[in-house]
Design an enzyme around this catalytic site. Structure first.
Site, PDB file in Angstrom:
ATOM      1  N   CYS A 279      13.416   6.841   2.994  1.00 36.25           N
ATOM      2  CA  CYS A 279      12.028   6.373   2.900  1.00 36.25           C
ATOM      3  C   CYS A 279      11.986   4.994   2.237  1.00 36.25           C
ATOM      4  CB  CYS A 279      11.208   7.378   2.096  1.00 36.25           C
ATOM      5  SG  CYS A 279       9.566   6.780   1.667  1.00 36.25           S
TER       6      CYS A 279
ATOM      7  N   HIS B 258       0.304   5.899   0.054  1.00 36.47           N
ATOM      8  CA  HIS B 258       0.061   4.630  -0.633  1.00 36.47           C
ATOM      9  C   HIS B 258      -1.386   4.215  -0.494  1.00 36.47           C
ATOM     10  CE1 HIS B 258       1.421   3.870   3.497  1.00 36.47           C
ATOM     11  NE2 HIS B 258       0.600   2.838   3.504  1.00 36.47           N
TER      12      HIS B 258
HETATM   13  P1  5GP Z   1       0.344   1.849   6.534  1.00 37.61           P
HETATM   14  O1  5GP Z   1       0.041   1.354   7.906  1.00 37.61           O
HETATM   15  O2  5GP Z   1       1.418   2.911   6.523  1.00 37.61           O
HETATM   16  O3  5GP Z   1      -0.895   2.277   5.790  1.00 37.61           O
HETATM   17  O4  5GP Z   1       0.851   0.585   5.731  1.00 37.61           O
HETATM   18  C1  5GP Z   1       2.171   0.312   5.467  1.00 37.61           C
HETATM   19  C2  5GP Z   1       2.186  -1.053   4.839  1.00 37.61           C
HETATM   20  O5  5GP Z   1       3.448  -1.261   4.253  1.00 37.61           O
HETATM   21  C3  5GP Z   1       1.969  -2.192   5.848  1.00 37.61           C
HETATM   22  O6  5GP Z   1       0.819  -2.944   5.466  1.00 37.61           O
HETATM   23  C4  5GP Z   1       3.255  -3.011   5.757  1.00 37.61           C
HETATM   24  O7  5GP Z   1       3.042  -4.394   5.827  1.00 37.61           O
HETATM   25  C5  5GP Z   1       3.834  -2.587   4.421  1.00 37.61           C
HETATM   26  N1  5GP Z   1       5.289  -2.594   4.365  1.00 37.61           N
HETATM   27  C6  5GP Z   1       6.143  -2.032   5.269  1.00 37.61           C
HETATM   28  N2  5GP Z   1       7.410  -2.222   4.886  1.00 37.61           N
HETATM   29  C7  5GP Z   1       7.374  -2.897   3.716  1.00 37.61           C
HETATM   30  C8  5GP Z   1       8.386  -3.379   2.831  1.00 37.61           C
HETATM   31  O8  5GP Z   1       9.588  -3.214   3.034  1.00 37.61           O
HETATM   32  N3  5GP Z   1       7.965  -4.036   1.719  1.00 37.61           N
HETATM   33  C9  5GP Z   1       6.640  -4.237   1.440  1.00 37.61           C
HETATM   34  N4  5GP Z   1       6.349  -4.908   0.318  1.00 37.61           N
HETATM   35  N5  5GP Z   1       5.664  -3.793   2.249  1.00 37.61           N
HETATM   36  C10 5GP Z   1       6.019  -3.135   3.384  1.00 37.61           C
HETATM   37 ZN    ZN Z   2       9.127   8.123  -0.111  1.00 33.20          ZN
END
Ligand code: 5GP
Ligand code: ZN
Length: 114
Positions: A6, A102
């Site tokens: 993860c 998150h």
């Molecule tokens: P979700 O669509 O799951 O709510 O948002 C996931 C968020 O995580 C996205 O806005 C994406 O830009 C961010 N994200 C994905 N991988 C990484 C990473 O390796 N580092 C950081 N800082 N953000 C990430």
């Molecule tokens: Zn996790």
């Protein structure tokens, strides 16, 4: 997706770099790598839970801290007065990409729904 793979667990363990804006025992906040607002941070529990359906696995105090930390990082970023959005994408139709719970904290511009 196991906790070993993860991406947010790996950030919490310090195995992957992130621009950390808040770090405490059970909760971490870091800048989103692909920011959708002038200020865009993600607040996570360090313990792996995939989504809201699993939130019962977290202690109540940690659930509360997620929101307190969201407020604290917004305050530190100076977006409290203008306002900010706190968003959880929960599941496929909401566009969840990372299955580690998150909170998105976004501010610094006018934000609407969705
Ligand atoms: P979700 O669509 O799951 O709510 O948002 C996931 C968020 O995580 C996205 O806005 C994406 O830009 C961010 N994200 C994905 N991988 C990484 C990473 O390796 N580092 C950081 N800082 N953000 C990430
Ligand atoms: Zn996790």
């Amino acid at each position: 997706m196991s906790e070993a793979d993860c991406i947010f667990c790996r950030i919490a363990r310090g195995e992957i770099d992130a621009e950390v804006v808040h770090d405490e025992d059970d909760v971490l906040a870091f800048k989103d790598i692909n920011s959708k607002a002038p200020f865009h941070a993600l607040v996570i529990p360090k313990e792996h839970v995939a989504n809201l359906e699993e939130i019962g696995a977290l202690p109540d105090t940690v659930v509360k801290r997620l929101f307190e930390v969201a407020s604290a990082v917004a305050e530190k970023a100076g977006v409290t007065e203008g306002g900010y959005a706190v968003r959880i994408n929960n599941g496929r139709d909401a566009g969840q990409e990372v299955f580690h719970l998150h909170l998105h904290v976004m501010g610094g511009k006018r934000l609407g729904m969705p």
